[in-house]
Design a protein around this motif. Structure first.
Motif, PDB file in Angstrom:
ATOM      1  N   LEU A 490       0.834  -1.207   0.000  1.00 24.74           N
ATOM      2  CA  LEU A 490       0.000   0.000   0.000  1.00 24.74           C
ATOM      3  C   LEU A 490       0.868   1.257   0.000  1.00 24.74           C
ATOM      4  N   SER A 491       0.406   2.288  -0.744  1.00 21.76           N
ATOM      5  CA  SER A 491       1.077   3.575  -0.694  1.00 21.76           C
ATOM      6  C   SER A 491       0.689   4.291   0.587  1.00 21.76           C
ATOM      7  N   THR A 492       1.358   5.412   0.859  1.00 19.02           N
ATOM      8  CA  THR A 492       1.039   6.198   2.056  1.00 19.02           C
ATOM      9  C   THR A 492      -0.422   6.628   2.043  1.00 19.02           C
ATOM     10  N   ARG A 493      -0.888   7.121   0.897  1.00 20.94           N
ATOM     11  CA  ARG A 493      -2.275   7.575   0.789  1.00 20.94           C
ATOM     12  C   ARG A 493      -3.251   6.421   0.969  1.00 20.94           C
ATOM     13  N   GLU A 494      -2.925   5.275   0.377  1.00 20.23           N
ATOM     14  CA  GLU A 494      -3.817   4.119   0.512  1.00 20.23           C
ATOM     15  C   GLU A 494      -3.899   3.635   1.953  1.00 20.23           C
ATOM     16  N   THR A 495      -2.755   3.729   2.676  1.00 18.00           N
ATOM     17  CA  THR A 495      -2.771   3.352   4.082  1.00 18.00           C
ATOM     18  C   THR A 495      -3.666   4.294   4.883  1.00 18.00           C
ATOM     19  N   GLU A 496      -3.608   5.586   4.556  1.00 16.68           N
ATOM     20  CA  GLU A 496      -4.488   6.557   5.219  1.00 16.68           C
ATOM     21  C   GLU A 496      -5.955   6.226   4.961  1.00 16.68           C
ATOM     22  N   VAL A 497      -6.251   5.891   3.715  1.00 17.55           N
ATOM     23  CA  VAL A 497      -7.627   5.556   3.349  1.00 17.55           C
ATOM     24  C   VAL A 497      -8.077   4.307   4.097  1.00 17.55           C
ATOM     25  N   LEU A 498      -7.204   3.293   4.173  1.00 21.98           N
ATOM     26  CA  LEU A 498      -7.560   2.060   4.874  1.00 21.98           C
ATOM     27  C   LEU A 498      -7.844   2.327   6.351  1.00 21.98           C
ATOM     28  N   ARG A 499      -7.058   3.176   6.979  1.00 28.97           N
ATOM     29  CA  ARG A 499      -7.306   3.500   8.386  1.00 28.97           C
ATOM     30  C   ARG A 499      -8.695   4.126   8.569  1.00 28.97           C
ATOM     31  N   LEU A 500      -9.049   5.017   7.639  1.00 32.44           N
ATOM     32  CA  LEU A 500     -10.357   5.678   7.742  1.00 32.44           C
ATOM     33  C   LEU A 500     -11.496   4.713   7.423  1.00 32.44           C
ATOM     34  N   VAL A 501     -11.263   3.787   6.482  1.00 30.91           N
ATOM     35  CA  VAL A 501     -12.261   2.754   6.206  1.00 30.91           C
ATOM     36  C   VAL A 501     -12.464   1.902   7.454  1.00 30.91           C
ATOM     37  N   SER A 502     -11.358   1.541   8.096  1.00 30.95           N
ATOM     38  CA  SER A 502     -11.424   0.692   9.291  1.00 30.95           C
ATOM     39  C   SER A 502     -12.129   1.395  10.449  1.00 30.95           C
ATOM     40  N   ALA A 503     -12.122   2.725  10.426  1.00 28.57           N
ATOM     41  CA  ALA A 503     -12.805   3.487  11.469  1.00 28.57           C
ATOM     42  C   ALA A 503     -14.290   3.658  11.176  1.00 28.57           C
ATOM     43  N   GLY A 504     -14.758   3.056  10.062  1.00 29.06           N
ATOM     44  CA  GLY A 504     -16.173   3.102   9.734  1.00 29.06           C
ATOM     45  C   GLY A 504     -16.599   4.297   8.914  1.00 29.06           C
ATOM     46  N   ASN A 505     -15.652   5.032   8.336  1.00 31.22           N
ATOM     47  CA  ASN A 505     -15.991   6.215   7.540  1.00 31.22           C
ATOM     48  C   ASN A 505     -16.472   5.815   6.145  1.00 31.22           C
ATOM     49  N   SER A 506     -17.430   6.558   5.645  1.00 34.13           N
ATOM     50  CA  SER A 506     -17.894   6.373   4.267  1.00 34.13           C
ATOM     51  C   SER A 506     -16.913   7.050   3.314  1.00 34.13           C
ATOM     52  N   ASN A 507     -17.066   6.772   2.009  1.00 35.25           N
ATOM     53  CA  ASN A 507     -16.196   7.426   1.029  1.00 35.25           C
ATOM     54  C   ASN A 507     -16.333   8.946   1.093  1.00 35.25           C
ATOM     55  N   ARG A 508     -17.553   9.431   1.313  1.00 34.46           N
ATOM     56  CA  ARG A 508     -17.768  10.869   1.404  1.00 34.46           C
ATOM     57  C   ARG A 508     -17.026  11.447   2.601  1.00 34.46           C
ATOM     58  N   GLU A 509     -17.092  10.755   3.726  1.00 32.54           N
ATOM     59  CA  GLU A 509     -16.404  11.237   4.927  1.00 32.54           C
ATOM     60  C   GLU A 509     -14.884  11.196   4.748  1.00 32.54           C
ATOM     61  N   ILE A 510     -14.403  10.152   4.091  1.00 30.11           N
ATOM     62  CA  ILE A 510     -12.962  10.060   3.824  1.00 30.11           C
ATOM     63  C   ILE A 510     -12.523  11.192   2.903  1.00 30.11           C
ATOM     64  N   ALA A 511     -13.327  11.462   1.872  1.00 34.95           N
ATOM     65  CA  ALA A 511     -13.014  12.542   0.940  1.00 34.95           C
ATOM     66  C   ALA A 511     -12.905  13.865   1.670  1.00 34.95           C
ATOM     67  N   SER A 512     -13.828  14.096   2.599  1.00 34.32           N
ATOM     68  CA  SER A 512     -13.811  15.348   3.367  1.00 34.32           C
ATOM     69  C   SER A 512     -12.576  15.418   4.257  1.00 34.32           C
ATOM     70  N   ALA A 513     -12.227  14.295   4.887  1.00 31.31           N
ATOM     71  CA  ALA A 513     -11.092  14.291   5.809  1.00 31.31           C
ATOM     72  C   ALA A 513      -9.760  14.499   5.090  1.00 31.31           C
ATOM     73  N   LEU A 514      -9.642  13.957   3.874  1.00 27.21           N
ATOM     74  CA  LEU A 514      -8.372  14.015   3.141  1.00 27.21           C
ATOM     75  C   LEU A 514      -8.356  15.071   2.039  1.00 27.21           C
ATOM     76  N   PHE A 515      -9.461  15.848   1.923  1.00 27.64           N
ATOM     77  CA  PHE A 515      -9.565  16.902   0.903  1.00 27.64           C
ATOM     78  C   PHE A 515      -9.427  16.334  -0.507  1.00 27.64           C
ATOM     79  N   LEU A 516     -10.128  15.227  -0.743  1.00 28.49           N
ATOM     80  CA  LEU A 516     -10.153  14.580  -2.051  1.00 28.49           C
ATOM     81  C   LEU A 516     -11.581  14.525  -2.551  1.00 28.49           C
ATOM     82  N   SER A 517     -11.748  14.187  -3.818  1.00 25.25           N
ATOM     83  CA  SER A 517     -13.100  13.957  -4.331  1.00 25.25           C
ATOM     84  C   SER A 517     -13.519  12.527  -3.998  1.00 25.25           C
ATOM     85  N   GLU A 518     -14.819  12.280  -4.001  1.00 27.74           N
ATOM     86  CA  GLU A 518     -15.309  10.922  -3.734  1.00 27.74           C
ATOM     87  C   GLU A 518     -14.819   9.953  -4.805  1.00 27.74           C
TER      88      GLU A 518
END
Length: 555
Positions: A490-518
């Motif tokens: 996993l890349s650094t960004r993918e690891t960040e995304v996995l942590r947020l997925v594991s915390a129960g965040n939706s794609n929209r919530e992850i996008a907001s947290a990381l300043f990315l698009s859905e």
């Protein structure tokens, strides 16, 4: 000047001196003597052309265009259609290069109208120079080749070496555009030989140098670019700085210096090139601004880089792919992806001209987790590198393939590819590009668990980045030094995304947290699933807990 008024003998002396100086390429003496003579006598049409040429070499563009215009009028009045057409041709060429495209086009139309009234002769060959350039710009290589061959035929028929040289140049550029690089470069060498042996007049010698340097830059042929730029610089050394050709040489010298890791000198050359050409040739001044922007971007001065790109755009240049890469450096990944996608929508560019856009697109797409787009861009880049055989192109294409293998979690496959890319950049003596490739090698070794190799690659890269003042890359090294071995590739960004997925965040919530698009988050999640071999968020979460990516005490 008062002493010559009313003195025909002295006027004739000034004219004789002016013509001798013109023939010898002593442009300042020619200009001064023509200027002195024309205060008391009207210059003939031929003397006006000589005066116009001297003024042009000194960067006195307004006076040059005025003299050409007067000569054109006298030739027309005398019924000398061929000479009038040539004056109109140079008016069209110089006016267009200055940025007044409509007036330049008007003069070229007048040139064609005059040529239509007379039998074929050498004058018919010169407008074909512009036709060749326009056809190549439109990727119409058949039309470019036809015009170039016609120039050569006319040049040989009427013993005009300038036409032959420029025709050979056009044929060579057309072959390079078609992917027949060895054949094309052989013709460019032939044109250069005609220049170096003194067969070609100064104006067209400069044109040959400029075009050959431009081809070398497109091919990322650093060895040839270095040799030609050195030769062109020596040729330009006697010329006034106000002339167009020294400015063009400075731009290409800046490009070579940048790739060889001499960034301070490169930026200084580009700044000076802009100052020397801004009132002579808008395109060259814009290219100088673009080079300034590149150096600033690599050093982390994103505000300065964007300002330089805007200045280049105002002068008529395309600010891409530099602007998209600035957006990437600013962390605006979606904006960068949209920007480079829009730039590539222009299908008028030749495959060779598209390569630098594809190089940027691979980097941006990987940052966005868009592996499909990265692969598509890499395929075109590799195809162009194969047909154009430019060593720099090959290195860029090889590195792109290796970076994609790494992003796919295929570290074993990526390793030999990236090693090859690193060696290719080293052989080109391109330290920054070599160091960038070492960062990818470091990530590859980390994925393979070879920490010693990781340290060696990072140390080598850091030395180069620190010498160049490449702040973003220095920061990247620091990040990689502090990063633990990534599981699952996993890349650094993918690891960040996995942590947020594991915390129960939706794609929209992850996008907001990381300043990315859905959409970008969706790609990252898909890539995580692929690399981990899972098909659901719950399975990915389980993997994260089992492998310590997420601390269970925090949940």
């Amino acid at each position: 000047m008062a002493e010559i008024v009313g003195s025909p003998t002295l006027d004739q002396g000034h004219l004789d001196t002016a013509r001798d100086a013109h023939a010898a390429g002593d442009w300042l003496v020619a200009f001064d003597c023509f200027t002195a003579a024309r205060t008391v006598v009207a210059l003939s049409s031929d003397n006006l052309v000589a005066f116009a040429e001297a003024a042009w070499w000194l960067g006195r563009i307004d006076e040059s265009l005025d003299a050409y215009t007067q000569a054109h009028r006298l030739y027309v009045d005398a019924g000398c259609a061929a000479d009038a057409a040539m004056a109109a041709f140079y008016l069209g060429l110089h006016t267009g290069l200055r940025g007044d495209l409509s007036k330049g086009a008007g003069w070229l139309r007048r040139c064609y109208q005059l040529l239509d009234t007379i039998p074929e002769q050498r004058a018919h060959g010169y407008p074909l120079y512009i036709e060749t350039s326009r056809a190549l710009h439109r990727s119409n290589t058949d039309a470019a080749m036809a015009a170039a061959l016609r120039m050569q035929a006319l040049g040989r028929a009427y013993a005009d070496v300038d036409l032959v040289a420029v025709g050979v140049l056009g044929e060579g550029k057309s072959l390079v555009a078609l992917g027949q690089v060895d054949e094309g470069l052989a013709l460019l060498d032939e044109a250069m030989l005609m220049v170096s042996s003194g067969e070609v007049t100064p104006f067209w010698s400069g044109a040959v140098y400029c075009h050959v340097m431009s081809v070398c830059h497109e091919l990322v042929d650093l060895r040839r670019a270095t040799e030609v730029t050195k030769s062109a610089t020596q040729w330009c050394s006697p010329l006034p700085d106000a002339n167009l050709y020294p400015g063009i040489c400075r731009v290409h010298r800046a490009q070579v210096l940048q790739l060889h890791g001499n960034w301070d000198d490169a930026e200084a050359e580009a700044i000076r090139a802009h100052a020397e050409t801004v009132n002579i040739n808008a395109n060259v001044a814009a290219e100088a601004h673009y080079e300034i922007a590149e150096i600033r971007r690599l050093r982390g001065d994103l505000t300065g880089a964007e300002a330089a790109l805007r200045a280049a755009h105002e002068l008529g240049a395309d600010p891409q792919p530099g602007l998209a890469l600035v957006r990437l450096a600013q962390g605006k990944i979606d904006a960068a992806a949209s920007s480079i996608r829009a730039a590539l929508a222009d299908d008028r560019r030749t495959p060779l001209a598209r390569t630098r856009f594809r190089v940027a697109q691979v980097e941006i797409a990987l940052a966005a987790g868009d592996l499909d787009t990265a692969r598509q861009a890499s395929v075109e880049l590799s195809e162009t590198a194969e047909t154009h055989c430019g060593s720099g192109l090959a290195a860029a294409a090889t590195r792109a393939r290796g970076a994609i293998f790494l992003a796919e979690g295929k570290a074993v496959t990526a390793l030999p590819v990236l090693r090859t890319a690193c060696k290719q950049w080293q052989q080109l003596e391109a330290p920054y590009e070599t160091a960038r490739t070492r960062l990818l090698l470091a990530e590859t070794f980390r994925a393979l668990g070879d920490d010693d190799a990781v340290g060696l690659e990072l140390d080598s890269a850091a030395t180069v980045f620190e010498r160049l003042g490449a702040l973003p890359s220095i920061q990247r090294v620091a990040t990689l030094r502090g990063k633990s071995t990534a599981l699952g590739g996993l890349s650094t960004r993918e690891t960040e995304v996995l942590r947020l997925v594991s915390a129960g965040n939706s794609n929209r919530e992850i996008a907001s947290a990381l300043f990315l698009s859905e959409r970008t988050v969706h790609r990252h999640v898909a890539n995580v699933f692929t690399k981990l071999g899972v098909t659901s968020r719950s399975a990915a979460t389980a993997y994260a807990f089992e492998n310590g990516i997420v601390d269970p005490r925090r949940h």
